[in-house]
Design a protein around this motif. Structure first.
Motif, mmCIF file in Angstrom:
data_model
loop_
_atom_site.group_PDB
_atom_site.id
_atom_site.type_symbol
_atom_site.label_atom_id
_atom_site.label_comp_id
_atom_site.label_asym_id
_atom_site.label_seq_id
_atom_site.Cartn_x
_atom_site.Cartn_y
_atom_site.Cartn_z
ATOM 1 N N ASP A 208 0.826 -1.211 0.000
ATOM 2 C CA ASP A 208 0.000 0.000 0.000
ATOM 3 C C ASP A 208 0.862 1.264 0.000
ATOM 4 O O ASP A 208 0.479 2.285 -0.571
ATOM 5 N N GLY A 209 2.024 1.197 0.651
ATOM 6 C CA GLY A 209 2.915 2.354 0.699
ATOM 7 C C GLY A 209 3.458 2.666 -0.687
ATOM 8 O O GLY A 209 3.547 3.838 -1.098
ATOM 9 N N THR A 252 0.403 -5.362 3.780
ATOM 10 C CA THR A 252 -1.044 -5.372 4.036
ATOM 11 C C THR A 252 -1.824 -5.623 2.745
ATOM 12 O O THR A 252 -2.802 -6.363 2.737
ATOM 13 N N SER A 297 -6.557 4.531 1.633
ATOM 14 C CA SER A 297 -7.221 3.466 2.388
ATOM 15 C C SER A 297 -7.517 3.937 3.804
ATOM 16 O O SER A 297 -8.571 4.478 4.084
ATOM 17 N N TYR A 304 -4.276 2.730 15.351
ATOM 18 C CA TYR A 304 -3.531 2.386 14.123
ATOM 19 C C TYR A 304 -2.330 3.312 13.899
ATOM 20 O O TYR A 304 -1.341 2.905 13.289
ATOM 21 N N TYR A 322 3.470 -5.860 12.065
ATOM 22 C CA TYR A 322 2.165 -5.307 12.428
ATOM 23 C C TYR A 322 1.509 -6.136 13.534
ATOM 24 O O TYR A 322 0.819 -5.589 14.388
ATOM 25 N N ASN A 515 -1.740 7.448 10.990
ATOM 26 C CA ASN A 515 -1.276 6.441 10.034
ATOM 27 C C ASN A 515 -1.995 6.748 8.727
ATOM 28 O O ASN A 515 -3.212 6.600 8.614
ATOM 29 N N ASP A 517 -2.104 5.513 5.196
ATOM 30 C CA ASP A 517 -1.725 4.425 4.280
ATOM 31 C C ASP A 517 -0.340 3.870 4.617
ATOM 32 O O ASP A 517 0.457 3.553 3.720
HETATM 33 C C1 LIG Z 1 -6.536 -8.749 18.257
HETATM 34 C C2 LIG Z 1 -6.912 -8.865 16.831
HETATM 35 C C3 LIG Z 1 -6.686 -7.588 16.113
HETATM 36 C C4 LIG Z 1 -7.062 -7.706 14.692
HETATM 37 C C5 LIG Z 1 -7.243 -6.377 14.080
HETATM 38 C C6 LIG Z 1 -7.287 -6.514 12.619
HETATM 39 C C7 LIG Z 1 -7.717 -5.248 11.964
HETATM 40 C C8 LIG Z 1 -6.946 -5.054 10.719
HETATM 41 C C9 LIG Z 1 -7.446 -3.907 9.912
HETATM 42 C C10 LIG Z 1 -6.369 -3.464 9.028
HETATM 43 C C11 LIG Z 1 -6.776 -2.344 8.132
HETATM 44 C C12 LIG Z 1 -5.631 -2.034 7.268
HETATM 45 C C13 LIG Z 1 -5.859 -0.856 6.411
HETATM 46 C C14 LIG Z 1 -4.634 -0.615 5.550
HETATM 47 C C15 LIG Z 1 -3.573 -0.028 5.991
HETATM 48 C C16 LIG Z 1 -2.328 0.094 5.167
HETATM 49 O O1 LIG Z 1 -2.377 1.261 4.410
HETATM 50 C C17 LIG Z 1 -1.115 0.159 6.084
HETATM 51 C C18 LIG Z 1 0.169 0.135 5.251
HETATM 52 O O2 LIG Z 1 0.254 -1.026 4.512
HETATM 53 P P1 LIG Z 1 1.643 -1.555 3.847
HETATM 54 O O3 LIG Z 1 2.185 -0.443 3.015
HETATM 55 O O4 LIG Z 1 1.269 -2.733 3.005
HETATM 56 O O5 LIG Z 1 2.573 -1.875 4.956
HETATM 57 N N1 LIG Z 1 -1.124 -1.003 6.951
HETATM 58 C C19 LIG Z 1 -1.305 -0.903 8.265
HETATM 59 O O6 LIG Z 1 -1.395 0.165 8.802
HETATM 60 C C20 LIG Z 1 -1.360 -2.202 9.060
HETATM 61 C C21 LIG Z 1 -2.288 -2.144 10.222
HETATM 62 C C22 LIG Z 1 -2.330 -3.480 10.903
HETATM 63 C C23 LIG Z 1 -2.852 -3.359 12.286
HETATM 64 C C24 LIG Z 1 -2.870 -4.652 13.034
#
Ligand SMILES: CCCCCCCCCCCCC/C=C/[C@@H](O)[C@H](COP(=O)(O)O)NC(=O)CCCCC
Ligand SMILES: Nc1ncnc2c1ncn2[C@@H]1O[C@H](COP(=O)(O)OP(=O)(O)O)[C@@H](O)[C@H]1O
Ligand SMILES: [Ca+2]
Length: 557
Positions: A208-209, A252, A297, A304, A322, A515, A517
């Motif tokens: 996503d980044g 993610t 997103s 977060y 994460y 946070n 994205d």
């Molecule tokens: C105890 C159980 C907890 C479970 C919680 C699960 C909820 C997860 C929802 C995640 C939503 C993610 C939305 C997207 C975020 C991305 O933009 C960001 C960056 O992604 P990347 O570039 O691929 O690294 N990702 C996050 O911020 C990860 C959040 C994860 C939190 C557990």
């Protein structure tokens, strides 16, 4: 449905059986000819299995090519496993590559080889299918590809070379590939250097980044080329014409998952090849009228934001960072005080509590785009159930202590949360869902988080509220009397403020970070505006799953 005139129909050999093969403008169809004489050599006939036939949409045919049966080589010089021994009666053959749907929204590339008695007939089939493919508008021919070699499990290069490049070659798509050398390499290249006129789209291999980098480059470039000042929060931005494809290779992969239904490189590559289009909303984030970033997103403050800030120091762990930081942040259980103000999306179709999610061909997105919600005046209706909400000039204002403030301009579905942070949010309706999780017990917060991993309603809890908005602002409590408060510059003053408010000092800090994205924003006080359908992806939204029949297909070998 209007019957399409046939362009071609012949009896051809497939796996030693005779098939009636026909082509019209919409479908390529083949069905086994049910005569007792149909078996040509060596095949086993199953008398009780009735072949219902096989139909492939022409729009999902990827390529067609003649096969040299003597050498087993395709026209383009690549080798192919011989689908069957050439027979004397059927010495010529051509292969059609097409999309086959598998479970969980996965697409696969399948090959079917038809054998012809005459060379001229074989040529006619190849030519006619090629003409049909050439007539399809919207398929990319030349793509600019950026690979982040360090995203996710650092497999970007391998994924592209092994899984994607061969498919692009088969579909005759040419590419210019850039492996990035540092963060923001792709963004800056797109913004200032890339000769975009020669491309039909941009592909990003990463998470996503990395996708966010591509969007920043492309949106900035589009505004510059059109004389638009993207720095101003009030400016109407010009939509990008080039589509963006995402080959998932990140941690993610939420954008890919939420627009296609799975994070699978082959599926993404096939959506690019067939030239799918999915518009997407983009949020602009400003601080004191100064542009900070775009968000596609999740914009998350509190939980977060803290997860991200902690996880950035653990990048060496890969995607598992994460989970580690998520657990740690959950245990910390910090809450943050502040004021959230928003313009509710009152004139658009849909609510965040809808049961029907955004899917391919979404009518809500279509309808709301026509309304162009960002230009219609917002109405504010104070919530009679909420004692701490009020209306100020069309804005609803909510003050409180929050564990999390999340804004999702799409569902944010990802493998960790298959329904997403806001399951009913729409990809392209010009709105975002603003989710406020108020201070509650650790146990209740855990219940809320766990509901993200199942089909249970994460909003059906007294301490959670969700609003569909076009704009929102957040002001942390300790900023409220300051017009410009930079966290770093004012650190000392803040620290004393925190200690005054929380004498035991074993409690929540005054600020979290946003946070955006996967990027940490430097300011806590932000203003966010949703720009309806600012970009387009090579995707079509999540399709309803097909009904699988237990009938053997040529591809299911
Ligand atoms: C105890 C159980 C907890 C479970 C919680 C699960 C909820 C997860 C929802 C995640 C939503 C993610 C939305 C997207 C975020 C991305 O933009 C960001 C960056 O992604 P990347 O570039 O691929 O690294 N990702 C996050 O911020 C990860 C959040 C994860 C939190 C557990
Ligand atoms: N060559 C590179 N070296 C280091 N960082 C890079 C490089 N190319 C891109 N980046 C940055 O890496 C960050 C994370 O990339 P991403 O592909 O989203 O992986 P992940 O999903 O693991 O976070 C992005 O913010 C991007 O700007
Ligand atoms: Ca939206």
């Amino acid at each position: 449905m209007e019957k399409q005139p046939r362009l071609l129909a012949s009896q051809l050999l497939l796996k030693n059986c005779v098939f009636e093969v026909s082509l019209n403008r919409v479908f390529l169809t083949w069905k086994e000819v049910s005569t007792k004489k149909k078996r040509v050599s060596g095949s086993i006939h199953h008398p009780f299995k009735v072949d219902p036939g096989h139909s492939v949409r022409v729009s999902e045919v990827l390529a067609v090519g003649e096969l040299d049966l003597d050498s087993g080589m395709k026209e383009d010089g690549r080798w192919q496993k011989m689908p069957q021994k050439p027979t004397e009666a059927y010495p010529h053959a051509f292969t059609v590559s097409y999309v086959e749907r598998a479970r969980h929204h996965r697409w696969r590339c399948c090959d079917v080889t038809f054998h012809c008695q005459e060379w001229a007939l074989c040529q006619q089939w190849v030519q006619t299918i090629r003409e049909q493919l050439a007539a399809l508008t919207g398929r990319p021919k030349h793509l600019l590809v950026y690979i982040n070699p360090y995203g996710g499990k650092q497999q970007g290069k391998r994924i592209y070379q092994q899984k994607v490049a061969p498919l692009f070659a088969r579909a005759s798509i040419s590419t210019d590939v850039i492996v990035t050398e540092h963060a923001n390499h792709a963004r800056d290249h797109l913004r200032t250097e890339a000769e975009l006129k020669q491309y039909d789209g941009v592909v990003c291999v990463g998470g996503d980044g990395m996708f966010s980098e591509i969007v920043h480059g492309l949106v900035s470039r589009t505004q510059t080329d059109n004389g638009i000042d993207q720095i101003s929060p009030e400016e109407k931005l010009v939509a990008c014409t080039l589509r963006i494809g995402i080959i998932p290779a990140g941690s993610t992969d939420c954008i890919c998952y939420a627009t296609i239904g799975i994070n699978d490189p082959v599926t993404s590559a096939l959506h690019i090849i067939v030239g799918d289009t999915q518009p997407m909303d983009v949020c602009s984030v400003h601080h004191n009228n100064a542009f900070l970033r775009y968000s596609l997103s999740l914009l998350g403050y509190g939980f977060y934001g803290d997860v991200l800030a902690d996880s950035e120091r653990k990048r060496w762990m890969g995607p598992a960072r994460y989970d580690f930081s998520g657990f740690k942040t959950f245990m910390t259980h910090n809450y943050y005080e502040g004021t959230v103000s928003f313009q509710p999306a009152t004139d658009t179709l849909g609510t965040p509590r809808d049961k029907s999610p955004c899917r391919a061909g979404c009518l809500v997105c279509l309808h709301n785009k026509r309304l162009c919600p960002e230009h219609s005046p917002a109405k504010c209706m104070a919530d009679p159930d909420s004692s701490d909400s009020e209306c100020e000039g069309g804005w609803r204002v909510i003050r409180g202590k929050f564990l999390a403030i999340n804004a999702a301009s799409m569902s944010c579905a990802c493998p960790r949360s298959p329904m997403g942070l806001s399951p009913a949010a729409h990809l392209a309706d010009g709105t975002a869902d603003l989710i406020l999780v108020r201070k509650c017990s650790r146990f209740n917060f855990l219940r809320h988080l766990l509901r993200h991993t199942s089909k249970d309603d994460q909003f059906d809890m007294t301490f959670v509220e969700v609003h569909r908005v076009k704009r929102f602002r957040f002001l942390p409590r300790h900023c409220q009397n300051d017009s410009e408060l930079d966290l770093r510059e004012n650190g000392k003053r803040l620290f004393s403020q925190i200690c005054r408010d929380h004498p035991a000092c074993g409690c929540s800090p005054a600020f979290s970070s946003w946070n955006c994205d996967g990027e940490v924003l430097p300011h806590a006080a932000i203003e966010v505006r949703v720009h309806c359908q600012l970009i387009r992806l090579f995707a079509r939204g999540i399709e309803d799953p097909p009904v699988f029949e237990e009938v053997p297909t040529p591809c299911g070998i």
